[in-house]
Design a protein around this motif. Structure first.
Motif, PDB file in Angstrom:
ATOM      1  N   ALA A  51       0.818  -1.209   0.000  1.00  0.00           N
ATOM      2  CA  ALA A  51       0.000   0.000   0.000  1.00  0.00           C
ATOM      3  C   ALA A  51       0.852   1.260   0.000  1.00  0.00           C
ATOM      4  CB  ALA A  51      -0.935  -0.008   1.209  1.00  0.00           C
ATOM      5  N   ARG A  52       1.980   1.231   0.737  1.00  0.00           N
ATOM      6  CA  ARG A  52       2.825   2.419   0.799  1.00  0.00           C
ATOM      7  C   ARG A  52       3.427   2.730  -0.570  1.00  0.00           C
ATOM      8  NH1 ARG A  52       4.558   5.181   5.007  1.00  0.00           N
ATOM      9  NH2 ARG A  52       3.788   3.558   6.420  1.00  0.00           N
ATOM     10  N   ALA A  53       3.825   1.689  -1.303  1.00  0.00           N
ATOM     11  CA  ALA A  53       4.380   1.901  -2.647  1.00  0.00           C
ATOM     12  C   ALA A  53       3.319   2.438  -3.596  1.00  0.00           C
ATOM     13  CB  ALA A  53       4.977   0.603  -3.181  1.00  0.00           C
ATOM     14  N   TRP A  54       2.090   1.938  -3.459  1.00  0.00           N
ATOM     15  CA  TRP A  54       0.986   2.461  -4.273  1.00  0.00           C
ATOM     16  C   TRP A  54       0.808   3.951  -4.038  1.00  0.00           C
ATOM     17  CZ3 TRP A  54      -4.285  -0.157  -5.356  1.00  0.00           C
ATOM     18  CH2 TRP A  54      -4.091  -1.315  -6.117  1.00  0.00           C
ATOM     19  N   ALA A  55       0.911   4.349  -2.770  1.00  0.00           N
ATOM     20  CA  ALA A  55       0.705   5.750  -2.427  1.00  0.00           C
ATOM     21  C   ALA A  55       1.760   6.635  -3.068  1.00  0.00           C
ATOM     22  CB  ALA A  55       0.707   5.933  -0.911  1.00  0.00           C
ATOM     23  N   GLY A  56       2.892   6.050  -3.437  1.00  0.00           N
ATOM     24  CA  GLY A  56       3.958   6.826  -4.048  1.00  0.00           C
ATOM     25  C   GLY A  56       3.849   6.959  -5.549  1.00  0.00           C
ATOM     26  N   VAL A  57       2.849   6.273  -6.156  1.00  0.00           N
ATOM     27  CA  VAL A  57       2.643   6.370  -7.603  1.00  0.00           C
ATOM     28  C   VAL A  57       1.742   7.558  -7.900  1.00  0.00           C
ATOM     29  CG1 VAL A  57       1.810   5.184  -9.668  1.00  0.00           C
ATOM     30  CG2 VAL A  57       2.885   3.874  -7.829  1.00  0.00           C
ATOM     31  N   SER A  58       2.140   8.380  -8.869  1.00  0.00           N
ATOM     32  CA  SER A  58       1.363   9.579  -9.193  1.00  0.00           C
ATOM     33  C   SER A  58      -0.027   9.228  -9.693  1.00  0.00           C
ATOM     34  CB  SER A  58       2.089  10.401 -10.261  1.00  0.00           C
ATOM     35  OG  SER A  58       1.265  11.444 -10.730  1.00  0.00           O
ATOM     36  N   PRO A  59      -1.078   9.904  -9.152  1.00  0.00           N
ATOM     37  CA  PRO A  59      -2.438   9.664  -9.629  1.00  0.00           C
ATOM     38  C   PRO A  59      -2.888  10.677 -10.675  1.00  0.00           C
ATOM     39  CG  PRO A  59      -2.540  10.900  -7.601  1.00  0.00           C
ATOM     40  CD  PRO A  59      -1.059  10.726  -7.924  1.00  0.00           C
ATOM     41  N   ASN A  60      -1.995  11.496 -11.166  1.00  0.00           N
ATOM     42  CA  ASN A  60      -2.388  12.545 -12.101  1.00  0.00           C
ATOM     43  C   ASN A  60      -2.805  11.960 -13.445  1.00  0.00           C
ATOM     44  OD1 ASN A  60      -1.761  14.571 -10.231  1.00  0.00           O
ATOM     45  ND2 ASN A  60       0.405  14.470 -10.799  1.00  0.00           N
ATOM     46  N   PRO A  61      -3.775  12.576 -14.125  1.00  0.00           N
ATOM     47  CA  PRO A  61      -4.231  12.081 -15.432  1.00  0.00           C
ATOM     48  C   PRO A  61      -3.101  12.077 -16.465  1.00  0.00           C
ATOM     49  CG  PRO A  61      -5.765  13.684 -14.538  1.00  0.00           C
ATOM     50  CD  PRO A  61      -4.548  13.741 -13.667  1.00  0.00           C
ATOM     51  N   LEU A  62      -3.204  11.143 -17.393  1.00  0.00           N
ATOM     52  CA  LEU A  62      -2.213  11.028 -18.465  1.00  0.00           C
ATOM     53  C   LEU A  62      -2.873  11.265 -19.810  1.00  0.00           C
ATOM     54  CD1 LEU A  62      -0.228   7.827 -17.417  1.00  0.00           C
ATOM     55  CD2 LEU A  62       0.706  10.127 -17.576  1.00  0.00           C
ATOM     56  N   GLU A  63      -2.163  11.907 -20.712  1.00  0.00           N
ATOM     57  CA  GLU A  63      -2.631  12.040 -22.084  1.00  0.00           C
ATOM     58  C   GLU A  63      -2.271  10.770 -22.846  1.00  0.00           C
ATOM     59  OE1 GLU A  63      -4.430  14.430 -23.229  1.00  0.00           O
ATOM     60  OE2 GLU A  63      -4.362  15.640 -21.401  1.00  0.00           O
ATOM     61  N   ALA A  64      -3.201  10.292 -23.670  1.00  0.00           N
ATOM     62  CA  ALA A  64      -2.970   9.040 -24.397  1.00  0.00           C
ATOM     63  C   ALA A  64      -1.703   9.108 -25.246  1.00  0.00           C
ATOM     64  CB  ALA A  64      -4.178   8.714 -25.270  1.00  0.00           C
ATOM     65  N   GLN A  65      -1.432  10.279 -25.828  1.00  0.00           N
ATOM     66  CA  GLN A  65      -0.272  10.384 -26.714  1.00  0.00           C
ATOM     67  C   GLN A  65       1.045  10.291 -25.958  1.00  0.00           C
ATOM     68  OE1 GLN A  65      -2.713  12.580 -26.420  1.00  0.00           O
ATOM     69  NE2 GLN A  65      -2.018  14.708 -26.289  1.00  0.00           N
ATOM     70  N   SER A  66       0.996  10.407 -24.625  1.00  0.00           N
ATOM     71  CA  SER A  66       2.224  10.337 -23.844  1.00  0.00           C
ATOM     72  C   SER A  66       2.584   8.916 -23.447  1.00  0.00           C
ATOM     73  CB  SER A  66       2.081  11.199 -22.579  1.00  0.00           C
ATOM     74  OG  SER A  66       1.138  10.625 -21.681  1.00  0.00           O
ATOM     75  N   LEU A  67       1.736   7.940 -23.757  1.00  0.00           N
ATOM     76  CA  LEU A  67       1.987   6.559 -23.379  1.00  0.00           C
ATOM     77  C   LEU A  67       2.873   5.890 -24.418  1.00  0.00           C
ATOM     78  CD1 LEU A  67      -1.643   5.645 -22.255  1.00  0.00           C
ATOM     79  CD2 LEU A  67       0.253   6.483 -20.852  1.00  0.00           C
ATOM     80  N   PRO A  68       4.038   5.362 -24.024  1.00  0.00           N
ATOM     81  CA  PRO A  68       5.009   4.858 -24.996  1.00  0.00           C
ATOM     82  C   PRO A  68       4.562   3.628 -25.763  1.00  0.00           C
ATOM     83  CG  PRO A  68       5.680   4.312 -22.756  1.00  0.00           C
ATOM     84  CD  PRO A  68       4.505   5.234 -22.640  1.00  0.00           C
TER      85      PRO A  68
END
Length: 292
Positions: A51-68
């Motif tokens: 759970a602590r590691a999950w909390a460290g992952v950014s929850p900000n929205p992503l633009e589809a074009q930014s996904l590799p």
């Protein structure tokens, strides 16, 4: 009382952020694997985090074009004009060729009858509790097609490949769709990535398509498994639908005019659910799609 760090917000975008962080490195490490296999490896890592590691992952929205991975292909990617239903053959035992041909012919005939009725009739309906309204009727399983390729099917794309022999619903989803996540529809007494784990549920991005599975039982009952890519109880859940009803169901699902929820009761195939969960728990090495 648990700390805020142990209870990250149920935001499915954190999975995509983790995939974004890991995808390029995994692609370099596993050069022979396709997009879906790489995403599954990263997803496995994600669900194993505490759970602590999950909390460290950014929850900000992503633009589809930014996904590799958006520009990377996979062997089973569909064309834009692909049929909305995928019927996967998983039975290749003795006599299965004839059974598959008969099933495809019955599906073709049922689809033709359904499409002809639509000229004057309504679209598929649901009962007040959301169940599919399906009348009993006899199957017509005569066939002139020895190969069982579905002939002139419009709503379905039959897929026959021995590599799919005996596969589970979950593995079928992983062959054809990219892994994703959503806010879990409800808490579950036994937390699992396919039901609800810290407020999230593993799902698959079907992009409007529906997965059906022809299995060994299909020879006897004339049914296929209708698989949920984002289940109300568990992702990968299925129930059996008769071939004579598949066209009506598929049309309703594709038009979002039909929802299968059994009026809130859990009537999905429990054995298939357990199989999915066991395979998910086994890790990506037991579940890699083609190319793995």
């Amino acid at each position: 009382m648990a700390s805020k760090a142990s209870k990250p917000p149920a935001d499915p975008s954190i999975l995509r952020h983790y995939l974004l962080d890991r995808y390029t490195a995994l692609k370099t490490q596993h050069r022979s694997l396709g997009r879906r296999a790489l995403l599954l490896i990263a997803a496995d890592e994600f669900w194993a985090l505490d759970a602590r590691a999950w909390a460290g992952v950014s929850p900000n929205p992503l633009e589809a074009q930014s996904l590799p991975w958006t520009g990377d292909s996979d062997e089973l990617d569909a064309d834009e004009d692909a049929s909305p239903g995928i019927v996967v053959r998983t039975d290749y035992g003795a006599g299965s060729d004839e059974a598959w041909a008969t099933f495809c012919a019955a599906l073709r005939d049922a689809e033709r009858e359904f499409l002809a009725d639509q000229a004057d009739g309504p679209t598929p309906t649901t009962t007040p509790d959301g169940d599919a309204a399906m009348a009993e009727q006899d199957d017509d399983d005569g066939s002139d097609e020895e190969e069982g390729d579905g002939g002139e099917l419009a709503l379905f794309a039959p897929v026959s490949d021995p590599r799919f022999e005996g596969i589970s619903n979950l593995r079928a989803l992983r062959f054809f769709f990219d892994v994703d996540a959503r806010v879990a529809p409800a808490p579950h007494p036994n937390p699992h990535r396919l039901t609800a784990l810290r407020g999230l549920q593993e799902t698959y991005d079907a992009q409007g398509r529906t997965l059906w599975v022809f299995d060994a039982r299909s020879r006897e009952d004339g049914c296929a498994r209708l698989v949920s890519e984002a289940g109300d109880v568990a992702t990968g859940d299925s129930w059996r639908a008769r071939v004579t009803h598949m066209a009506e169901l598929q049309a309703g699902l594709a038009a979002r005019a039909l929802r299968i929820d059994f009026g809130g009761f859990d009537r999905w195939d429990y054995a298939e659910r357990q199989r999915n969960m066991e395979e998910a728990d086994a890790g990506h090495t037991a579940m890699l799609p083609i190319g793995g």
